[in-house]
Design a protein around this motif. Sequence first.
Motif, PDB file in Angstrom:
ATOM      1  N   ASP A 176       0.869  -1.312   0.072  1.00  0.00           N
ATOM      2  CA  ASP A 176       0.064   0.122  -0.086  1.00  0.00           C
ATOM      3  C   ASP A 176       0.792   1.358   0.058  1.00  0.00           C
ATOM      4  OD1 ASP A 176      -2.048  -1.641   0.119  1.00  0.00           O
ATOM      5  OD2 ASP A 176      -2.621  -1.211   2.349  1.00  0.00           O
ATOM      6  N   VAL A 177       0.294   2.204  -0.743  1.00  0.00           N
ATOM      7  CA  VAL A 177       1.111   3.616  -0.465  1.00  0.00           C
ATOM      8  C   VAL A 177      -0.126   4.612  -0.137  1.00  0.00           C
ATOM      9  CG1 VAL A 177       2.257   5.052  -1.981  1.00  0.00           C
ATOM     10  CG2 VAL A 177       2.359   2.730  -2.837  1.00  0.00           C
ATOM     11  N   GLY A 178       0.460   4.990   1.170  1.00  0.00           N
ATOM     12  CA  GLY A 178      -0.430   5.880   1.836  1.00  0.00           C
ATOM     13  C   GLY A 178      -0.118   7.503   1.451  1.00  0.00           C
ATOM     14  N   ARG A 179      -1.247   8.371   1.995  1.00  0.00           N
ATOM     15  CA  ARG A 179      -1.020   9.754   1.674  1.00  0.00           C
ATOM     16  C   ARG A 179       0.257  10.485   2.266  1.00  0.00           C
ATOM     17  NH1 ARG A 179      -5.674  11.845  -0.109  1.00  0.00           N
ATOM     18  NH2 ARG A 179      -6.623   9.923   0.324  1.00  0.00           N
ATOM     19  N   ARG A 180       0.683   9.803   3.220  1.00  0.00           N
ATOM     20  CA  ARG A 180       1.818  10.364   3.862  1.00  0.00           C
ATOM     21  C   ARG A 180       3.358  10.181   2.625  1.00  0.00           C
ATOM     22  NH1 ARG A 180       3.624  11.415   8.905  1.00  0.00           N
ATOM     23  NH2 ARG A 180       1.888  10.457   9.527  1.00  0.00           N
ATOM     24  N   ASP A 181       3.040   9.145   2.016  1.00  0.00           N
ATOM     25  CA  ASP A 181       4.052   8.768   1.068  1.00  0.00           C
ATOM     26  C   ASP A 181       4.000   9.763  -0.233  1.00  0.00           C
ATOM     27  OD1 ASP A 181       5.451   6.135   2.042  1.00  0.00           O
ATOM     28  OD2 ASP A 181       3.265   5.750   1.856  1.00  0.00           O
TER      29      ASP A 181
ATOM     30  N   LEU B 203       0.000   8.416  -7.280  1.00  0.00           N
ATOM     31  CA  LEU B 203       0.648   9.537  -6.520  1.00  0.00           C
ATOM     32  C   LEU B 203      -0.572   9.858  -5.423  1.00  0.00           C
ATOM     33  CD1 LEU B 203       1.608  11.614  -9.535  1.00  0.00           C
ATOM     34  CD2 LEU B 203       2.778  10.747  -7.883  1.00  0.00           C
ATOM     35  N   ILE B 204      -1.853   9.617  -5.540  1.00  0.00           N
ATOM     36  CA  ILE B 204      -2.782  10.233  -4.377  1.00  0.00           C
ATOM     37  C   ILE B 204      -3.627   8.804  -4.637  1.00  0.00           C
ATOM     38  CG2 ILE B 204      -4.365  11.848  -3.435  1.00  0.00           C
ATOM     39  CD1 ILE B 204      -3.360  13.888  -5.246  1.00  0.00           C
ATOM     40  N   PRO B 205      -3.223   7.984  -3.561  1.00  0.00           N
ATOM     41  CA  PRO B 205      -4.077   6.683  -3.410  1.00  0.00           C
ATOM     42  C   PRO B 205      -5.118   7.076  -2.418  1.00  0.00           C
ATOM     43  CG  PRO B 205      -2.025   6.405  -2.217  1.00  0.00           C
ATOM     44  CD  PRO B 205      -2.002   7.721  -2.779  1.00  0.00           C
TER      45      PRO B 205
ATOM     46  N   SER C 186       6.102  -5.414 -18.355  1.00  0.00           N
ATOM     47  CA  SER C 186       4.740  -5.007 -18.366  1.00  0.00           C
ATOM     48  C   SER C 186       4.318  -3.777 -18.381  1.00  0.00           C
ATOM     49  CB  SER C 186       4.375  -5.388 -16.573  1.00  0.00           C
ATOM     50  OG  SER C 186       3.108  -4.854 -16.036  1.00  0.00           O
ATOM     51  N   THR C 187       3.054  -3.434 -18.473  1.00  0.00           N
ATOM     52  CA  THR C 187       2.575  -2.151 -18.727  1.00  0.00           C
ATOM     53  C   THR C 187       2.819  -1.575 -17.304  1.00  0.00           C
ATOM     54  OG1 THR C 187       0.385  -2.885 -18.413  1.00  0.00           O
ATOM     55  CG2 THR C 187       0.910  -2.534 -20.748  1.00  0.00           C
ATOM     56  N   PHE C 188       2.592   0.004 -17.347  1.00  0.00           N
ATOM     57  CA  PHE C 188       2.529   0.370 -16.098  1.00  0.00           C
ATOM     58  C   PHE C 188       1.402   0.302 -15.149  1.00  0.00           C
ATOM     59  CE2 PHE C 188       1.790   4.232 -13.111  1.00  0.00           C
ATOM     60  CZ  PHE C 188       2.916   4.103 -12.413  1.00  0.00           C
ATOM     61  N   ASP C 189       0.244   0.141 -15.795  1.00  0.00           N
ATOM     62  CA  ASP C 189      -0.959   0.110 -15.048  1.00  0.00           C
ATOM     63  C   ASP C 189      -0.960  -1.551 -14.662  1.00  0.00           C
ATOM     64  OD1 ASP C 189      -1.388  -0.207 -18.273  1.00  0.00           O
ATOM     65  OD2 ASP C 189      -3.178  -1.003 -17.776  1.00  0.00           O
ATOM     66  N   GLY C 190      -0.271  -2.412 -15.589  1.00  0.00           N
ATOM     67  CA  GLY C 190      -0.366  -3.859 -14.973  1.00  0.00           C
ATOM     68  C   GLY C 190       0.667  -4.183 -13.617  1.00  0.00           C
ATOM     69  N   LEU C 191       1.154  -2.972 -13.307  1.00  0.00           N
ATOM     70  CA  LEU C 191       2.233  -3.228 -12.092  1.00  0.00           C
ATOM     71  C   LEU C 191       1.348  -3.337 -10.764  1.00  0.00           C
ATOM     72  CD1 LEU C 191       5.214  -1.095 -13.126  1.00  0.00           C
ATOM     73  CD2 LEU C 191       4.955  -3.621 -13.255  1.00  0.00           C
ATOM     74  N   SER C 192       1.804  -3.920  -9.707  1.00  0.00           N
ATOM     75  CA  SER C 192       1.433  -3.771  -8.483  1.00  0.00           C
ATOM     76  C   SER C 192       1.341  -2.403  -7.805  1.00  0.00           C
ATOM     77  CB  SER C 192       1.806  -4.877  -7.409  1.00  0.00           C
ATOM     78  OG  SER C 192       3.298  -4.358  -7.297  1.00  0.00           O
ATOM     79  N   ALA C 193       0.575  -2.011  -6.832  1.00  0.00           N
ATOM     80  CA  ALA C 193       0.646  -0.759  -6.328  1.00  0.00           C
ATOM     81  C   ALA C 193       2.100  -0.432  -5.826  1.00  0.00           C
ATOM     82  CB  ALA C 193      -0.362  -0.696  -5.253  1.00  0.00           C
ATOM     83  N   LYS C 194       2.794  -1.457  -4.972  1.00  0.00           N
ATOM     84  CA  LYS C 194       4.060  -1.243  -4.666  1.00  0.00           C
ATOM     85  C   LYS C 194       5.194  -0.999  -5.997  1.00  0.00           C
ATOM     86  CE  LYS C 194       7.405  -3.408  -1.609  1.00  0.00           C
ATOM     87  NZ  LYS C 194       7.605  -4.786  -0.941  1.00  0.00           N
ATOM     88  N   ASP C 195       4.957  -1.799  -6.994  1.00  0.00           N
ATOM     89  CA  ASP C 195       5.866  -1.738  -8.022  1.00  0.00           C
ATOM     90  C   ASP C 195       5.549  -0.165  -8.612  1.00  0.00           C
ATOM     91  OD1 ASP C 195       7.029  -3.859  -7.396  1.00  0.00           O
ATOM     92  OD2 ASP C 195       6.168  -5.022  -8.954  1.00  0.00           O
TER      93      ASP C 195
ATOM     94  N   ALA D 257       4.667   2.524  -7.325  1.00  0.00           N
ATOM     95  CA  ALA D 257       5.171   3.632  -6.378  1.00  0.00           C
ATOM     96  C   ALA D 257       6.531   3.653  -6.670  1.00  0.00           C
ATOM     97  CB  ALA D 257       5.087   3.366  -4.984  1.00  0.00           C
ATOM     98  N   ALA D 258       7.207   2.483  -6.757  1.00  0.00           N
ATOM     99  CA  ALA D 258       8.729   2.352  -6.984  1.00  0.00           C
ATOM    100  C   ALA D 258       8.936   3.021  -8.325  1.00  0.00           C
ATOM    101  CB  ALA D 258       9.331   1.072  -6.867  1.00  0.00           C
ATOM    102  N   VAL D 259       8.413   2.951  -9.323  1.00  0.00           N
ATOM    103  CA  VAL D 259       8.722   3.382 -10.776  1.00  0.00           C
ATOM    104  C   VAL D 259       8.436   5.021 -10.443  1.00  0.00           C
ATOM    105  CG1 VAL D 259       7.869   3.948 -13.042  1.00  0.00           C
ATOM    106  CG2 VAL D 259       8.048   1.540 -12.021  1.00  0.00           C
ATOM    107  N   MET D 260       7.445   5.601  -9.650  1.00  0.00           N
ATOM    108  CA  MET D 260       7.380   7.008  -9.715  1.00  0.00           C
ATOM    109  C   MET D 260       8.393   7.666  -8.565  1.00  0.00           C
ATOM    110  SD  MET D 260       4.724   8.266 -11.116  1.00  0.00           S
ATOM    111  CE  MET D 260       3.269   7.766 -12.193  1.00  0.00           C
TER     112      MET D 260
END
Length: 254
Positions: free
Chosen positions: A11-16, A85-87, A160-169, A171-174
Amino acid sequence: MSTKEKSDRGDVGRRDFLKLFGAAGAAAGTLPFSGSASADETMAAASDTKHHHVTAATDPHAGGPGYEFFNVNESAFIEAAVDTLIPSDATGPGAKELGVATYIDRQMAGGYGKGDRLYLEGPFGEGTPEQGYQLPMTPSELIRAGIADVSAYVQKERKSTFDGLSAKDRAAVMADLDSKKVELPTVPTATFFGLLLQLTIEGYFADPMYGGNKGAAAWKMIGFPGADAMYADKIEPFRNKPYKAEPKGIQDLI
């Protein structure tokens, strides 16, 4: 839920998100401001655009995508990017839920995306932050090229496509884009990421008439009463008391 537990889940929270925002603030500060046109101007400009790929719904509020600028692959990227960016979390809804992708699409299809108010004649060079936007591209060209660059990078590195990645991956790309660990071949990484982040924030908190902030949910989350012209009559009755009211957008006042 603890930070460690969230991290383990991906999960990527608002703090991140706020950490990313703080790091990218300098880059975003050199970019041209969007949202300069009215909603009517934006939609009128959108109707003249050469890029009209998705026609499932002509009205973005009718339930379909209604994209005027982005094609299918680009819209999937943008939806995944704003969601990263804003989950959505315990604090409030995410950018994808609030239609931020529609806001960005309208901006790219309209006068801002076409660079109507930008000087684009050159000379072009690597300017200082104080010198502002220094690219021979319009904002829409920058966004489109940046999406293609990042998509190619993700396909090469992660198959993979960007939208095909997990939320964690995602976030890592961003995070890699934010820290300039990735060098994009067509556009400056910091400029692309800065504009993407700026547009996401704008769409999240903008007046709903521009396509984002669906149902004024972001305003409700922070307690902003909206675009009403005057609150002078509320000062005394609500002095040292919380003022709660249903937020009003521009269209509510017309």
